[in-house]
Design a protein around this motif. Sequence first.
Motif, mmCIF file in Angstrom:
data_model
loop_
_atom_site.group_PDB
_atom_site.id
_atom_site.type_symbol
_atom_site.label_atom_id
_atom_site.label_comp_id
_atom_site.label_asym_id
_atom_site.label_seq_id
_atom_site.Cartn_x
_atom_site.Cartn_y
_atom_site.Cartn_z
ATOM 1 N N ALA A 151 41.329 -41.447 17.251
ATOM 2 C CA ALA A 151 42.505 -40.599 17.026
ATOM 3 C C ALA A 151 43.020 -40.858 15.616
ATOM 4 O O ALA A 151 42.866 -41.952 15.067
ATOM 5 C CB ALA A 151 43.602 -40.894 18.054
ATOM 6 N N GLY A 152 43.621 -39.830 15.023
ATOM 7 C CA GLY A 152 44.204 -39.997 13.701
ATOM 8 C C GLY A 152 43.179 -39.974 12.590
ATOM 9 O O GLY A 152 42.120 -39.356 12.705
ATOM 10 N N ARG A 153 43.469 -40.737 11.529
ATOM 11 C CA ARG A 153 42.658 -40.657 10.306
ATOM 12 C C ARG A 153 42.513 -42.021 9.660
ATOM 13 O O ARG A 153 43.163 -42.998 10.059
ATOM 14 C CB ARG A 153 43.338 -39.709 9.318
ATOM 15 N N VAL A 170 46.155 -48.822 10.929
ATOM 16 C CA VAL A 170 45.241 -48.324 11.963
ATOM 17 C C VAL A 170 45.127 -49.423 13.010
ATOM 18 O O VAL A 170 44.896 -50.589 12.658
ATOM 19 C CB VAL A 170 43.860 -47.975 11.373
ATOM 20 N N LEU A 186 49.869 -42.729 18.435
ATOM 21 C CA LEU A 186 49.644 -42.163 17.108
ATOM 22 C C LEU A 186 50.938 -41.559 16.568
ATOM 23 O O LEU A 186 51.597 -40.768 17.243
ATOM 24 C CB LEU A 186 48.553 -41.088 17.187
ATOM 25 N N GLY A 187 51.311 -41.969 15.360
ATOM 26 C CA GLY A 187 52.543 -41.478 14.745
ATOM 27 C C GLY A 187 53.746 -42.360 15.001
ATOM 28 O O GLY A 187 54.787 -42.203 14.351
ATOM 29 N N VAL A 200 48.700 -44.484 11.803
ATOM 30 C CA VAL A 200 48.071 -43.233 11.352
ATOM 31 C C VAL A 200 46.683 -43.041 11.967
ATOM 32 O O VAL A 200 46.102 -41.960 11.839
ATOM 33 C CB VAL A 200 47.978 -43.182 9.815
ATOM 34 N N GLY A 201 46.158 -44.075 12.618
ATOM 35 C CA GLY A 201 44.826 -43.956 13.207
ATOM 36 C C GLY A 201 44.628 -44.978 14.311
ATOM 37 O O GLY A 201 45.288 -46.028 14.334
#
Length: 410
Positions: A151-153, A170, A186-187, A200-201
């Motif tokens: 999930a995320g980046r 992360v 996430l977030g 962020v991930g």
Amino acid sequence: MQLRPILSTLRRHKLTASLLVLQAALTCAIVCNVVFMIANRVQRISVPTGIAENELSVIHSAAIEKGENPQARHTADLAVLRGIPGVQSAVAVSYSLPLDQSESSNGICPSKQALDRAMQLNSIEGSGCMEPAVYDGTPGLIATLGLHLVAGRDFRPDEYVSEGKPSVAVVTRALAQHLYPGQQALGQSMYDGDNYIRIVGIVDKFLRPNLRKPGVDDDSMVWPQRPDQSGVLYVMRSVSQDRGRVLQAASAALLKASPGRLIDPKRMQTYTEIRAAYFQRDTTMIGLLIASALGLLFVTALGITGLANFWVQQRTRSIGIRRAIGATRGDILRYFQIENFLIVTGGIGLGMLLAFALNLGLMTHYELPRLPLFYLPIGALTLWLLGQLAVLGPALRAAAVPPVVATRSV
């Protein structure tokens, strides 16, 4: 049909039968616990790290020249390493990798309120806060290690910092679930007592440098902080068969680029060697446990075989009489097999109780988990099979005695 004469014979040889029952019981108790301990050790050394283990090699370098800018040196070194044929990518990390033992951790809470609870309790237990292992490194760390983002980046170039703490991170799936159970992590913004750090991930798995216990071994986080020490660990990714050559080339290239450095030969390894070194004691213990279990089973088999041979010699006349009045070789064979089955079954019944008693002692003194029930039927089947194989030779010899010879024996 066979039980009455068998039970009658066993009653006449109570001491011998009791010793064999006790031997089978002790074997059952010990073997069940030993197999359980082996399974635990195998599970421990088989734990996945979440990284591309068979493609990584590491080399530790420490500058000794005064006044040198560490981050400028790292940048130059990484350019040299990436130019080595076969190196797909290379990064620098400050501390270590999974199972590399040198761990950096940081207290993290899902909110400031959770931190207040931890301070009131004087412990993170029950507060919602966690103490994950922290990894950092230069850009490209997640891709180089082969971490799987679920999930995320990944981090953006502008999120990397050289001083202070980053504002993003992360985290592993396990850490996300521990910090925000039943919520979307996430977030979210974690709190470390000074700053808020936004997630962020999320990666599937990233094991700690030092294993603690199954519930927290996957609690790790990565943040975008460039190493600023003179000593740094360079991680290179290449195909598996190139790792040895890459390490030799990397050592020569780094020394050529800056002769004023120290390269620790003990930390010039493939990741496979790092993992093997971490679990060396466990691997040795598995070998010792297997040897002890096999030795105990062998001694038990010798006892069963020896007793069966003795009883065949003692019962030659009675065997001959049974053959003379119509017993077949199969009848004689089944007689000894059933007799052995009854003795071993008695030992198994007592051995199961002893297995739990032994496991209780191990739980108390060595923190071993409770023995699962399914190990008991495994131990029973093993002893039944061992008993039947051990008695087979003497039983076949008994069944092969001719009736005429048997009836004339004294």
